[in-house]
Design a protein around this motif. Sequence first.
Motif, PDB file in Angstrom:
ATOM      1  N   MET A   1      -4.351 -17.958   9.403  1.00 19.91           N
ATOM      2  CA  MET A   1      -5.123 -16.748   9.239  1.00 19.91           C
ATOM      3  C   MET A   1      -6.599 -17.127   9.321  1.00 19.91           C
ATOM      4  N   THR A   2      -7.357 -16.409  10.084  1.00 20.96           N
ATOM      5  CA  THR A   2      -8.775 -16.713  10.253  1.00 20.96           C
ATOM      6  C   THR A   2      -9.590 -16.162   9.101  1.00 20.96           C
ATOM      7  N   GLY A   3     -10.820 -16.683   8.961  1.00 25.07           N
ATOM      8  CA  GLY A   3     -11.710 -16.211   7.905  1.00 25.07           C
ATOM      9  C   GLY A   3     -12.041 -14.739   8.058  1.00 25.07           C
ATOM     10  N   GLY A   4     -12.199 -14.280   9.312  1.00 26.41           N
ATOM     11  CA  GLY A   4     -12.501 -12.871   9.554  1.00 26.41           C
ATOM     12  C   GLY A   4     -11.370 -11.964   9.120  1.00 26.41           C
ATOM     13  N   THR A   5     -10.138 -12.395   9.352  1.00 23.78           N
ATOM     14  CA  THR A   5      -8.981 -11.605   8.947  1.00 23.78           C
ATOM     15  C   THR A   5      -8.905 -11.509   7.432  1.00 23.78           C
ATOM     16  N   ASP A   6      -9.152 -12.621   6.743  1.00 26.74           N
ATOM     17  CA  ASP A   6      -9.152 -12.606   5.276  1.00 26.74           C
ATOM     18  C   ASP A   6     -10.220 -11.660   4.746  1.00 26.74           C
ATOM     19  N   ARG A   7     -11.401 -11.712   5.320  1.00 28.06           N
ATOM     20  CA  ARG A   7     -12.495 -10.862   4.860  1.00 28.06           C
ATOM     21  C   ARG A   7     -12.203  -9.392   5.140  1.00 28.06           C
ATOM     22  N   ARG A   8     -11.581  -9.115   6.272  1.00 28.09           N
ATOM     23  CA  ARG A   8     -11.235  -7.737   6.595  1.00 28.09           C
ATOM     24  C   ARG A   8     -10.193  -7.203   5.618  1.00 28.09           C
ATOM     25  N   ARG A   9      -9.204  -8.010   5.305  1.00 24.27           N
ATOM     26  CA  ARG A   9      -8.170  -7.591   4.349  1.00 24.27           C
ATOM     27  C   ARG A   9      -8.767  -7.377   2.962  1.00 24.27           C
ATOM     28  N   THR A  10      -9.673  -8.244   2.577  1.00 24.52           N
ATOM     29  CA  THR A  10     -10.339  -8.071   1.288  1.00 24.52           C
ATOM     30  C   THR A  10     -11.128  -6.768   1.267  1.00 24.52           C
ATOM     31  N   ALA A  11     -11.850  -6.485   2.343  1.00 24.58           N
ATOM     32  CA  ALA A  11     -12.628  -5.246   2.421  1.00 24.58           C
ATOM     33  C   ALA A  11     -11.700  -4.032   2.402  1.00 24.58           C
ATOM     34  N   TRP A  84       0.636  -3.513   3.422  1.00 19.90           N
ATOM     35  CA  TRP A  84       1.252  -2.258   2.980  1.00 19.90           C
ATOM     36  C   TRP A  84       2.267  -2.507   1.875  1.00 19.90           C
ATOM     37  N   LYS A  85       2.994  -3.638   1.948  1.00 18.27           N
ATOM     38  CA  LYS A  85       3.930  -3.987   0.879  1.00 18.27           C
ATOM     39  C   LYS A  85       3.176  -4.196  -0.434  1.00 18.27           C
ATOM     40  N   ARG A  86       2.061  -4.900  -0.349  1.00 22.97           N
ATOM     41  CA  ARG A  86       1.257  -5.160  -1.542  1.00 22.97           C
ATOM     42  C   ARG A  86       0.754  -3.847  -2.147  1.00 22.97           C
ATOM     43  N   ALA A  87       0.274  -2.948  -1.315  1.00 21.81           N
ATOM     44  CA  ALA A  87      -0.207  -1.652  -1.801  1.00 21.81           C
ATOM     45  C   ALA A  87       0.939  -0.846  -2.425  1.00 21.81           C
ATOM     46  N   ALA A  88       2.115  -0.903  -1.822  1.00 28.04           N
ATOM     47  CA  ALA A  88       3.274  -0.180  -2.359  1.00 28.04           C
ATOM     48  C   ALA A  88       3.695  -0.757  -3.709  1.00 28.04           C
ATOM     49  N   VAL A  89       3.664  -2.073  -3.838  1.00 24.06           N
ATOM     50  CA  VAL A  89       4.027  -2.702  -5.108  1.00 24.06           C
ATOM     51  C   VAL A  89       3.016  -2.312  -6.188  1.00 24.06           C
ATOM     52  N   LEU A  90       1.735  -2.303  -5.854  1.00 30.92           N
ATOM     53  CA  LEU A  90       0.711  -1.916  -6.825  1.00 30.92           C
ATOM     54  C   LEU A  90       0.901  -0.469  -7.286  1.00 30.92           C
ATOM     55  N   LEU A  91       1.202   0.408  -6.349  1.00 32.37           N
ATOM     56  CA  LEU A  91       1.450   1.803  -6.707  1.00 32.37           C
ATOM     57  C   LEU A  91       2.699   1.928  -7.583  1.00 32.37           C
ATOM     58  N   ALA A  92       3.754   1.195  -7.245  1.00 35.75           N
ATOM     59  CA  ALA A  92       4.991   1.236  -8.035  1.00 35.75           C
ATOM     60  C   ALA A  92       4.755   0.708  -9.447  1.00 35.75           C
ATOM     61  N   VAL A  93       3.948  -0.340  -9.575  1.00 32.14           N
ATOM     62  CA  VAL A  93       3.656  -0.899 -10.895  1.00 32.14           C
ATOM     63  C   VAL A  93       2.868   0.104 -11.724  1.00 32.14           C
ATOM     64  N   LEU A  94       1.935   0.805 -11.113  1.00 32.70           N
ATOM     65  CA  LEU A  94       1.142   1.813 -11.828  1.00 32.70           C
ATOM     66  C   LEU A  94       2.029   2.972 -12.296  1.00 32.70           C
ATOM     67  N   VAL A  95       2.925   3.418 -11.448  1.00 33.45           N
ATOM     68  CA  VAL A  95       3.847   4.493 -11.831  1.00 33.45           C
ATOM     69  C   VAL A  95       4.790   4.013 -12.933  1.00 33.45           C
ATOM     70  N   VAL A 120       0.187  -9.963  -7.970  1.00 38.16           N
ATOM     71  CA  VAL A 120       0.321  -9.350  -6.647  1.00 38.16           C
ATOM     72  C   VAL A 120      -0.955  -9.538  -5.816  1.00 38.16           C
ATOM     73  N   LEU A 121      -2.103  -9.498  -6.487  1.00 36.06           N
ATOM     74  CA  LEU A 121      -3.371  -9.677  -5.776  1.00 36.06           C
ATOM     75  C   LEU A 121      -3.708 -11.142  -5.516  1.00 36.06           C
ATOM     76  N   GLY A 122      -2.840 -12.059  -5.962  1.00 37.79           N
ATOM     77  CA  GLY A 122      -3.002 -13.453  -5.589  1.00 37.79           C
ATOM     78  C   GLY A 122      -3.498 -14.390  -6.668  1.00 37.79           C
ATOM     79  N   ALA A 123      -3.369 -14.032  -7.932  1.00 39.39           N
ATOM     80  CA  ALA A 123      -3.782 -14.941  -9.000  1.00 39.39           C
ATOM     81  C   ALA A 123      -2.941 -16.214  -8.925  1.00 39.39           C
ATOM     82  N   PRO A 124      -3.572 -17.366  -9.072  1.00 37.87           N
ATOM     83  CA  PRO A 124      -2.838 -18.622  -8.879  1.00 37.87           C
ATOM     84  C   PRO A 124      -1.877 -18.972 -10.015  1.00 37.87           C
ATOM     85  N   ALA A 125      -2.181 -18.589 -11.246  1.00 34.27           N
ATOM     86  CA  ALA A 125      -1.343 -18.965 -12.385  1.00 34.27           C
ATOM     87  C   ALA A 125      -0.729 -17.719 -13.001  1.00 34.27           C
ATOM     88  N   ARG A 126       0.572 -17.566 -12.823  1.00 26.89           N
ATOM     89  CA  ARG A 126       1.241 -16.354 -13.296  1.00 26.89           C
ATOM     90  C   ARG A 126       1.212 -16.231 -14.815  1.00 26.89           C
TER      91      ARG A 126
END
Length: 159
Positions: A1-11, A84-95, A120-126
Motif C-alpha cells: 500500500m502506498t503512502g498516498g493510499t494510506d493518507r487518502r484512507r485516513t482522510a 466499507w467493512k470497517r465502517a460497517a463494523v463501527l456502525l454495528a458496534v455503536l448500535v 477496529v481503527l488499528g490500535a496495536p495492543a488490544r
Amino acid sequence: MTGGTDRRRTALASVILGALMVVLGLVVLVQAVRLDNGDHAIGPATMPWVISALLVVVGALVALRSARDLGAWRDDPQTSPQDWKRAAVLLAVLVAFAVVAPYLGYVVSATLLFGTVAVVLGAPARLRSYAYGWCVAVVVFLVFDVVIGISLPAGPWGF
C-alpha cells in the motif's frame, strides 16, 4: 500500500467520523431540548447542550478539513471493500452499545465500545485498548453520576 493510499484512507475515515459526530451532536441536541433546568441557570439540560454544540462544531471542522485533505490524495480513487467493512463494523458496534447499555450498564458497555473501536481503527495492543476504554468509561460515569448528578445506566453490577 502506498503512502498516498494510506493518507487518502485516513482522510476518508476522518470525513466519515466528522459526519457521524455532527449527526450525534444533533441527536444529543434533540434530546437536550426535552430536558428542563427548572429555575436554575445550570441544571440537567446544560451539559447536553454544551456537548451537542461541541460535537457539531468539532465534527463539522473535522469533516471539512478532512474533505479538503481528501482532494489532495486522489491517486487512488477507489475505496476498498476493507474500508466499507470497517465502517460497517463501527456502525454495528455503536448500535450494539445503544442496545446493551441498559442491560450491562454504561461502564461495561462503553468499555466494550471504546476498546472495539480502537481495535477496529488499528490500535496495536488490544488489551491496552480495552484498559484505556475502561478508564475513560469510569471517568465519564463518575463525572456524570457524581459531579453533574445525571444517572447513566448502572447495569446489574451497579456501574
